[in-house]
Design a protein around this motif. Structure first.
Motif, PDB file in Angstrom:
ATOM      1  N   MET A  43       0.682  -1.262  -0.143  1.00  0.00           N
ATOM      2  CA  MET A  43      -0.027  -0.028  -0.162  1.00  0.00           C
ATOM      3  C   MET A  43       0.940   1.328   0.048  1.00  0.00           C
ATOM      4  O   MET A  43       1.808   1.359   0.752  1.00  0.00           O
ATOM      5  N   THR A  44       0.496   2.274  -0.859  1.00  0.00           N
ATOM      6  CA  THR A  44       1.576   3.556  -1.076  1.00  0.00           C
ATOM      7  C   THR A  44       1.065   4.493   0.095  1.00  0.00           C
ATOM      8  O   THR A  44      -0.203   4.762   0.660  1.00  0.00           O
ATOM      9  N   ARG A  45       2.178   5.015   0.792  1.00  0.00           N
ATOM     10  CA  ARG A  45       1.824   5.752   1.887  1.00  0.00           C
ATOM     11  C   ARG A  45       1.946   7.162   1.221  1.00  0.00           C
ATOM     12  O   ARG A  45       2.808   7.592   0.318  1.00  0.00           O
ATOM     13  N   ARG A  46       1.033   8.229   1.648  1.00  0.00           N
ATOM     14  CA  ARG A  46       1.136   9.533   1.437  1.00  0.00           C
ATOM     15  C   ARG A  46       0.519  10.305   2.454  1.00  0.00           C
ATOM     16  O   ARG A  46       0.072   9.814   3.551  1.00  0.00           O
ATOM     17  N   ASN A  47       0.447  11.685   2.137  1.00  0.00           N
ATOM     18  CA  ASN A  47       0.311  12.745   3.361  1.00  0.00           C
ATOM     19  C   ASN A  47      -1.316  12.882   2.986  1.00  0.00           C
ATOM     20  O   ASN A  47      -1.852  12.870   1.906  1.00  0.00           O
ATOM     21  N   TRP A  48      -2.268  12.805   4.320  1.00  0.00           N
ATOM     22  CA  TRP A  48      -3.560  12.812   4.283  1.00  0.00           C
ATOM     23  C   TRP A  48      -3.816  14.214   5.007  1.00  0.00           C
ATOM     24  O   TRP A  48      -3.311  14.372   6.022  1.00  0.00           O
ATOM     25  N   GLU A  49      -5.137  14.850   4.785  1.00  0.00           N
ATOM     26  CA  GLU A  49      -5.745  15.855   5.665  1.00  0.00           C
ATOM     27  C   GLU A  49      -6.985  15.597   5.593  1.00  0.00           C
ATOM     28  O   GLU A  49      -7.499  15.689   4.666  1.00  0.00           O
ATOM     29  N   PHE A  50      -7.751  16.098   6.718  1.00  0.00           N
ATOM     30  CA  PHE A  50      -9.266  16.096   6.754  1.00  0.00           C
ATOM     31  C   PHE A  50      -9.699  17.204   7.539  1.00  0.00           C
ATOM     32  O   PHE A  50      -8.916  17.500   8.692  1.00  0.00           O
ATOM     33  N   THR A  51     -10.851  17.563   7.267  1.00  0.00           N
ATOM     34  CA  THR A  51     -11.545  18.840   7.870  1.00  0.00           C
ATOM     35  C   THR A  51     -12.704  18.389   8.742  1.00  0.00           C
ATOM     36  O   THR A  51     -13.555  18.027   8.099  1.00  0.00           O
ATOM     37  N   VAL A  52     -12.980  18.670  10.038  1.00  0.00           N
ATOM     38  CA  VAL A  52     -14.055  18.552  10.786  1.00  0.00           C
ATOM     39  C   VAL A  52     -14.842  19.756  11.140  1.00  0.00           C
ATOM     40  O   VAL A  52     -14.230  20.734  11.780  1.00  0.00           O
ATOM     41  N   ARG A  53     -15.977  20.117  10.416  1.00  0.00           N
ATOM     42  CA  ARG A  53     -16.613  21.487  10.901  1.00  0.00           C
ATOM     43  C   ARG A  53     -17.507  21.101  12.076  1.00  0.00           C
ATOM     44  O   ARG A  53     -18.486  20.104  11.856  1.00  0.00           O
ATOM     45  N   LEU A  54     -17.678  21.849  13.113  1.00  0.00           N
ATOM     46  CA  LEU A  54     -18.642  21.856  14.345  1.00  0.00           C
ATOM     47  C   LEU A  54     -19.434  22.939  14.421  1.00  0.00           C
ATOM     48  O   LEU A  54     -18.831  24.107  14.628  1.00  0.00           O
ATOM     49  N   ARG A  55     -20.537  22.632  14.358  1.00  0.00           N
ATOM     50  CA  ARG A  55     -21.652  23.935  14.491  1.00  0.00           C
ATOM     51  C   ARG A  55     -22.333  23.843  15.781  1.00  0.00           C
ATOM     52  O   ARG A  55     -22.771  22.784  16.264  1.00  0.00           O
ATOM     53  N   GLY A  56     -22.389  25.204  16.592  1.00  0.00           N
ATOM     54  CA  GLY A  56     -23.300  25.073  17.857  1.00  0.00           C
ATOM     55  C   GLY A  56     -22.633  24.326  18.984  1.00  0.00           C
ATOM     56  O   GLY A  56     -23.536  23.672  19.842  1.00  0.00           O
ATOM     57  N   VAL A  57     -21.308  24.191  19.027  1.00  0.00           N
ATOM     58  CA  VAL A  57     -20.641  23.482  20.130  1.00  0.00           C
ATOM     59  C   VAL A  57     -20.207  24.275  21.015  1.00  0.00           C
ATOM     60  O   VAL A  57     -19.500  25.323  20.768  1.00  0.00           O
ATOM     61  N   GLU A  58     -20.330  24.123  22.103  1.00  0.00           N
ATOM     62  CA  GLU A  58     -19.731  24.854  23.498  1.00  0.00           C
ATOM     63  C   GLU A  58     -18.419  24.433  23.436  1.00  0.00           C
ATOM     64  O   GLU A  58     -18.129  23.547  23.167  1.00  0.00           O
ATOM     65  N   GLU A  59     -17.623  25.711  24.135  1.00  0.00           N
ATOM     66  CA  GLU A  59     -16.216  25.392  24.279  1.00  0.00           C
ATOM     67  C   GLU A  59     -15.615  24.098  24.913  1.00  0.00           C
ATOM     68  O   GLU A  59     -14.740  23.654  24.360  1.00  0.00           O
ATOM     69  N   ASP A  60     -16.466  23.931  26.297  1.00  0.00           N
ATOM     70  CA  ASP A  60     -15.922  22.441  26.808  1.00  0.00           C
ATOM     71  C   ASP A  60     -16.148  21.236  25.950  1.00  0.00           C
ATOM     72  O   ASP A  60     -15.318  20.555  26.031  1.00  0.00           O
ATOM     73  N   HIS A  61     -17.174  21.296  25.239  1.00  0.00           N
ATOM     74  CA  HIS A  61     -17.385  20.310  24.242  1.00  0.00           C
ATOM     75  C   HIS A  61     -16.311  20.137  23.251  1.00  0.00           C
ATOM     76  O   HIS A  61     -16.043  19.108  22.875  1.00  0.00           O
ATOM     77  N   TYR A  62     -16.193  21.215  22.726  1.00  0.00           N
ATOM     78  CA  TYR A  62     -14.968  21.152  21.465  1.00  0.00           C
ATOM     79  C   TYR A  62     -13.859  20.821  22.073  1.00  0.00           C
ATOM     80  O   TYR A  62     -13.208  20.088  21.242  1.00  0.00           O
ATOM     81  N   ALA A  63     -13.422  21.317  23.287  1.00  0.00           N
ATOM     82  CA  ALA A  63     -12.174  20.762  23.756  1.00  0.00           C
ATOM     83  C   ALA A  63     -12.157  19.282  24.087  1.00  0.00           C
ATOM     84  O   ALA A  63     -11.178  18.787  23.833  1.00  0.00           O
TER      85      ALA A  63
END
Length: 87
Positions: A1-21
């Motif tokens: 299997m070929t190795r390469r760099n990957w990146e993904f983004t997760v967007r969270l809406r309406g989340v309180e700061e403690d929950h985000y942490a």
């Protein structure tokens, strides 16, 4: 299997700061358990002190004051913030 760099983004809406942490710290812990070279980079508007405070409630690792100049995620976050082109 070929190795390469990957990146993904997760967007969270309406989340309180403690929950985000909790979410971002859980992602970091899961990746740490799997192993490999990775960085979890908090949102540029995230409060590092709040992330630390939440992390401290269940660990002794610090986002901003880790050993030898900061944890890998703190170093990556600082590098990303200083080079981010806004994409």
């Amino acid at each position: 299997m070929t190795r390469r760099n990957w990146e993904f983004t997760v967007r969270l809406r309406g989340v309180e700061e403690d929950h985000y942490a909790d979410i971002i710290n859980a992602v970091w812990m899961q990746l740490k358990a799997i192993g490999g070279d990775f960085a979890v980079i908090p949102d540029r508007s995230a409060n590092a002190a709040a992330l630390d405070a939440r992390w401290d409630s269940y660990s002794e690792v610090s986002w901003t004051a880790g050993g030898r100049g900061g944890t890998p995620q703190a170093k990556a976050a600082g590098k990303r913030r200083s080079t981010d082109t806004g994409r």
